[in-house]
Design a protein around this motif. Structure first.
Motif, short mmCIF file in Angstrom:
data_model
loop_
_atom_site.label_atom_id
_atom_site.label_comp_id
_atom_site.label_asym_id
_atom_site.label_seq_id
_atom_site.Cartn_x
_atom_site.Cartn_y
_atom_site.Cartn_z
N LEU A 168 0.82 -1.20 0.00
CA LEU A 168 0.00 0.00 0.00
C LEU A 168 0.86 1.26 0.00
O LEU A 168 0.58 2.21 -0.73
N ASN A 169 1.90 1.26 0.80
CA ASN A 169 2.79 2.42 0.86
C ASN A 169 3.50 2.63 -0.47
O ASN A 169 3.61 3.77 -0.96
N LEU A 170 3.97 1.54 -1.10
CA LEU A 170 4.65 1.67 -2.38
C LEU A 170 3.70 2.16 -3.46
O LEU A 170 4.08 2.99 -4.30
N LYS A 171 2.47 1.68 -3.44
CA LYS A 171 1.47 2.15 -4.41
C LYS A 171 1.25 3.66 -4.30
O LYS A 171 1.17 4.37 -5.30
N LYS A 172 1.16 4.14 -3.06
CA LYS A 172 0.98 5.58 -2.85
C LYS A 172 2.16 6.37 -3.40
O LYS A 172 2.00 7.43 -4.01
N GLU A 173 3.36 5.85 -3.17
CA GLU A 173 4.56 6.53 -3.68
C GLU A 173 4.60 6.53 -5.21
O GLU A 173 4.99 7.52 -5.84
N LEU A 174 4.17 5.43 -5.82
CA LEU A 174 4.12 5.36 -7.28
C LEU A 174 3.04 6.28 -7.84
O LEU A 174 3.22 6.91 -8.89
N GLU A 175 1.92 6.38 -7.13
CA GLU A 175 0.87 7.31 -7.55
C GLU A 175 1.36 8.74 -7.50
O GLU A 175 0.97 9.58 -8.32
N LEU A 229 11.92 7.09 -10.66
CA LEU A 229 11.44 5.75 -10.33
C LEU A 229 12.55 4.94 -9.67
O LEU A 229 12.33 4.27 -8.65
N GLN A 230 13.74 4.99 -10.24
CA GLN A 230 14.88 4.26 -9.68
C GLN A 230 15.17 4.74 -8.26
O GLN A 230 15.39 3.93 -7.35
N HIS A 231 15.15 6.05 -8.07
CA HIS A 231 15.42 6.64 -6.76
C HIS A 231 14.37 6.16 -5.74
O HIS A 231 14.71 5.81 -4.60
N LEU A 232 13.11 6.14 -6.16
CA LEU A 232 12.03 5.70 -5.28
C LEU A 232 12.23 4.25 -4.84
O LEU A 232 12.13 3.93 -3.65
N LEU A 233 12.50 3.37 -5.79
CA LEU A 233 12.64 1.95 -5.48
C LEU A 233 13.88 1.68 -4.63
O LEU A 233 13.85 0.83 -3.72
N LEU A 234 14.96 2.40 -4.88
CA LEU A 234 16.17 2.25 -4.06
C LEU A 234 15.92 2.74 -2.64
O LEU A 234 16.33 2.11 -1.66
N ASN A 235 15.23 3.87 -2.52
CA ASN A 235 14.94 4.46 -1.21
C ASN A 235 14.11 3.54 -0.33
O ASN A 235 14.23 3.54 0.89
N HIS A 236 13.21 2.78 -0.98
CA HIS A 236 12.31 1.90 -0.24
C HIS A 236 12.79 0.44 -0.22
O HIS A 236 12.05 -0.45 0.15
N ASN A 237 14.03 0.25 -0.65
CA ASN A 237 14.63 -1.10 -0.66
C ASN A 237 13.74 -2.11 -1.38
O ASN A 237 13.50 -3.22 -0.89
N MET A 238 13.26 -1.71 -2.55
CA MET A 238 12.32 -2.54 -3.30
C MET A 238 12.94 -3.16 -4.55
O MET A 238 12.22 -3.76 -5.36
N THR A 239 14.23 -3.05 -4.71
CA THR A 239 14.86 -3.52 -5.95
C THR A 239 14.78 -5.04 -6.10
O THR A 239 14.87 -5.55 -7.22
N GLU A 240 14.61 -5.76 -5.00
CA GLU A 240 14.52 -7.22 -5.08
C GLU A 240 13.07 -7.72 -4.97
O GLU A 240 12.84 -8.92 -4.98
N GLN A 241 12.12 -6.77 -4.88
CA GLN A 241 10.72 -7.17 -4.72
C GLN A 241 9.83 -6.76 -5.89
O GLN A 241 8.68 -7.18 -5.97
N VAL A 242 10.33 -5.91 -6.77
CA VAL A 242 9.53 -5.49 -7.92
C VAL A 242 10.30 -5.76 -9.21
O VAL A 242 11.53 -5.86 -9.21
N VAL A 243 9.53 -5.86 -10.29
CA VAL A 243 10.14 -5.98 -11.62
C VAL A 243 9.60 -4.83 -12.46
O VAL A 243 8.39 -4.57 -12.46
N VAL A 244 10.49 -4.12 -13.15
CA VAL A 244 10.10 -2.98 -13.97
C VAL A 244 10.24 -3.35 -15.44
O VAL A 244 11.29 -3.84 -15.86
N PHE A 245 9.16 -3.15 -16.19
CA PHE A 245 9.15 -3.45 -17.63
C PHE A 245 8.98 -2.16 -18.42
O PHE A 245 8.48 -1.16 -17.91
#
Length: 312
Positions: free
Chosen positions: A125-132, A154-170
């Motif tokens: 939920l938190n990541l969705k809000k940040e992406l929105e 987008l890269q900065h957001l995912l790195l900041n939230h330590n999400m690089t191993e939990q999401v896939v970007v296409f």
């Protein structure tokens, strides 16, 4: 004091639902952030008074902002001061760029997709809000999309939230396999992004602040009124822009009003800026005394503002 303008301002404040917490944020973002980011509580109470907020409501507002990590507080003697936190500085900078700088590039027909299926539920939920916040929308289960996002952000957001191993970007591309595909894409966009709501909000904003601009263009006004208009303008414009995903014009209705709103905001802000600053600088205080000079970036807003205080 201009009586016509006073009536218009009073009517606006009376009929609009203004949140004290949100208005304090607007004052910080517009007037305080680029001048060191700190102000005394007493000053803030005086500034909020011209919008009809009493001392108690201001204290409640800053308490909430401290609780949410936007501001920090410190007491020197008997005086309390509130400062923008390090953790919120990037948010203030991002909002500043979105409000005062126009950025709109031609669409390259590409879509950025973020797959969230591996994200733990408590983080999703938190990541969705940040992406929105970056303009993404949920177009399918566990899939967020945006047509040509700022990949560095987008890269900065995912790195900041330590999400690089939990999401896939296409990265996907719109294929023109048949003629007249745009109507279908536009319907998909209007289903997943709040296009109609934003259109209505822009139209209301334009109608309201055209009246303000007509009066400041044709009649005299004082520094208090200039400050009121400047903050109310940015407050309302900010609320729209932070909801506006800034989609490519190719995907929006042909009568999309964002450029009209931008031009109106530019002209009105430039018209009231300096007189509004007179009022602000008269009352705003830090522990060292008056407010420090603004950062040079401050004067690049809406295409450029003259640095009168630097010329004095």
């Amino acid at each position: 004091m201009n009586s016509k303008l006073k009536q218009l301002i009073d009517d606006f404040i009376q009929h609009e639902v203004l949140s004290g917490t949100s208005l304090v944020m607007t004052i910080f973002g517009d007037s305080i952030y680029h001048r060191g980011g700190v102000i005394s509580l007493a000053s803030l109470i005086q500034l909020m008074d011209v919008f009809g907020f009493n001392e108690r409501s201001v204290r409640t507002a800053v308490f909430r902002l401290v609780q949410n990590g936007w501001l920090s507080s410190e007491k020197i003697g008997r005086t309390s001061y509130y400062r923008v936190t390090e953790s919120s500085r990037q948010r203030f900078t991002t909002a500043d760029q979105k409000i005062y700088s126009f950025q709109h590039s031609e669409w390259d027909q590409k879509w950025d997709l973020v797959l969230l299926s591996s994200v733990e539920i408590e983080n999703k939920l938190n990541l969705k809000k940040e992406l929105e916040w970056l303009g993404f929308a949920n177009i399918a289960s566990n899939v967020m999309a945006y047509p040509g996002c700022d990949q560095q952000k987008l890269q900065h957001l995912l790195l900041n939230h330590n999400m690089t191993e939990q999401v896939v970007v296409f990265r996907a591309e719109t294929l023109d396999l048949w003629q007249e595909s745009y109507p279908t894409i536009k319907r998909m966009v209007s289903t997943n992004w709040p296009i109609e709501e934003l259109h209505q909000r822009y139209e209301k904003f334009i109608s309201t602040f055209r009246e303000f601009f007509y009066l400041v263009e044709n009649e005299d006004f004082d520094p208090v009124q200039a400050f009121q208009i400047r903050i109310l303008l940015i407050h309302q414009y900010r609320r729209i822009l932070l909801k506006d995903p800034n989609l490519p014009f190719e995907l929006l209705p042909s009568n999309w009003p964002s450029l009209i709103a931008r031009n109106l905001s530019t002209n009105l802000y430039q018209a009231v800026f300096h007189r509004g600053d007179e009022f602000f600088l008269e009352y705003a205080r830090t522990a060292e005394g008056g407010m420090p000079p603004a950062h040079p970036q401050f004067y690049k807003r809406f295409g450029g503002l003259k640095q009168l205080e630097m010329m004095a």
